[in-house]
Design an enzyme around this catalytic site. Structure first.
Site, PDB file in Angstrom:
ATOM      1  N   ASP A  11     -50.394  15.483  -4.073  1.00 34.67           N
ATOM      2  CA  ASP A  11     -51.458  16.411  -3.708  1.00 34.67           C
ATOM      3  C   ASP A  11     -50.800  17.779  -3.582  1.00 34.67           C
ATOM      4  OD1 ASP A  11     -53.355  18.006  -2.495  1.00 34.67           O
ATOM      5  OD2 ASP A  11     -53.669  16.704  -0.756  1.00 34.67           O
TER       6      ASP A  11
ATOM      7  N   LYS B 171     -57.116  27.418  -2.691  1.00 35.22           N
ATOM      8  CA  LYS B 171     -55.916  28.068  -2.149  1.00 35.22           C
ATOM      9  C   LYS B 171     -55.397  29.101  -3.159  1.00 35.22           C
ATOM     10  CE  LYS B 171     -56.035  24.586   0.874  1.00 35.22           C
ATOM     11  NZ  LYS B 171     -56.472  24.690   2.270  1.00 35.22           N
TER      12      LYS B 171
ATOM     13  N   TRP C 108     -53.238  15.701   6.080  1.00 31.79           N
ATOM     14  CA  TRP C 108     -53.868  15.372   4.802  1.00 31.79           C
ATOM     15  C   TRP C 108     -53.214  14.163   4.156  1.00 31.79           C
ATOM     16  CZ3 TRP C 108     -58.349  17.279   4.941  1.00 31.79           C
ATOM     17  CH2 TRP C 108     -58.577  18.511   5.544  1.00 31.79           C
TER      18      TRP C 108
END
Length: 362
Positions: free
Chosen positions: A172, A196, A102
């Site tokens: 992030d 999440k 990511w």
């Protein structure tokens, strides 16, 4: 119907109490005779939900007054582009710590917008650790330093964050926000996809410090300009109302269950239990991440052979475990143990892993 043991990496487990509450209000929210999904986003009912979610997030994360809390769409993936579009100035460089898939995607998106560099990378070791803070490379032209606090695919997590006061720090935190106490004041911008620890997919939380808004250039597309969403309080266009409602329920549940400090302790307990099962297996299970970089959210491991891995996953599914297959880029297995995954599920998984080891030990 009995709940299964949900270890999905995302979308992930949601608290049963939250699902039960949402079900009870699905058709008629607080006896209003209509669903949250049917409210106008300009209505007083929805605005109350919206504001409550922002206030709860401020309270739980202890967000200082000089920060804005935004609810956007597009997931963390859109933030990969919005960050450099808004803050990567002319003759500046976006500096990225690449510790997984990511963060690498974020770096590649920045390259499409302007100049980008790599402060440090662990790609050569297949992203099995977090670099030491002393390894990070800076330059005078850095617009910001970007990192991904937890890496879901490879199972690594930052323990300590850079504290260079001359740097604009952006993170992030999609996969570990709310799981531990974080120094929000050390960051200029934090973003997190909800799927999440925050709630279902559909809303992205952005926490940004007011003073960096001055750096945003004129002429950006309206929806890609953070100022638009600050000025309109995340109501410039129709927001993902139901996802934000679910976010507010998760935040209430988090507060009612002791807040972030309680979940941090619980997450340490769950992850320690799993890693001990791996480490005490005499090599039958092998963790991917180096011990000093192990994630408390995503526990990644392998078995001796591909055949045993497939058998493990098949038998786990039969026993009611969901989501244990590792990401396709890494293989093996992965147990994602976010806040809503109860200790009972982790205990059951450890017992299953021990029994499987005894039955199939080579």
């Amino acid at each position: 119907m009995e709940r299964r043991h949900i270890f999905n990496a995302g979308p992930s487990a949601l608290p049963f109490e939250v699902l039960d509450k949402a079900q009870s209000e699905l058709i008629s929210y607080q006896q209003a005779g209509m669903s949250v999904m049917e409210f106008s986003h300009r209505s007083k009912e929805y605005k109350s939900i919206h504001t409550e979610a922002q206030n709860l997030l401020r309270e739980l994360l202890e967000i200082p007054d000089e920060y804005e809390v935004l609810f956007l769409q597009g997931g963390a993936s859109l933030q990969f582009s919005m960050v450099p579009m808004n803050f990567l100035g002319n003759k500046q460089v976006g500096n990225y710590v690449v510790t997984g898939s990511w963060s690498e995607k974020a770096y590649k998106e920045a390259q499409k917008i302007g100049a980008a560099s790599i402060a440090a990378s662990t790609k050569e070791s297949n992203f099995d650790h977090i670099p030491d803070l002393s390894e990070l490379r800076y330059s005078d032209n850095d617009a910001y330093l970007h990192l991904t606090s937890n890496n879901t695919i490879h199972g690594t997590q930052w323990r300590n964050f850079p504290a260079n006061q001359n740097q604009t720090l952006i993170a992030d935190m999609s996969s570990d926000i709310l799981s531990r106490v974080i120094p929000v004041q050390n960051f200029s911008l934090i973003y997190a996809g909800a799927q999440k620890n925050l709630g279902p997919a559909g809303v992205t939380v952005v926490i940004l410090k007011n003073d960096i808004l001055e750096r945003i250039p004129e002429g950006l597309p309206t929806m890609l300009d953070y100022k638009t969403h600050v000025q309109k309080k995340s109501l410039y266009n129709t927001p993902p109302a139901f996802a934000i409602y679910m976010l507010s329920l998760v935040l209430k549940w988090t507060k009612e269950n002791g807040g972030i400090e309680n979940f941090e302790a619980e997450n340490k307990k769950k992850s320690t239990m799993l890693y001990e099962t791996i480490d005490n297996s005499n090599g039958f299970y092998n963790g991917h991440a180096k011990k000093d970089s192990r994630s408390r959210m995503n526990v990644t491991f392998t078995l001796p052979t591909e055949e045993l891995t497939q058998l493990f996953l098949e038998e786990a599914t039969e026993e009611g475990f969901v989501g244990l297959k590792g990401h396709r880029s890494l293989g093996g297995c992965r147990a994602s143990i976010y806040n809503a995954v109860p200790l009972d599920s982790v205990e059951a998984l450890c017992e299953f892993m021990s029994q499987f080891h005894q039955k199939h030990n080579l």
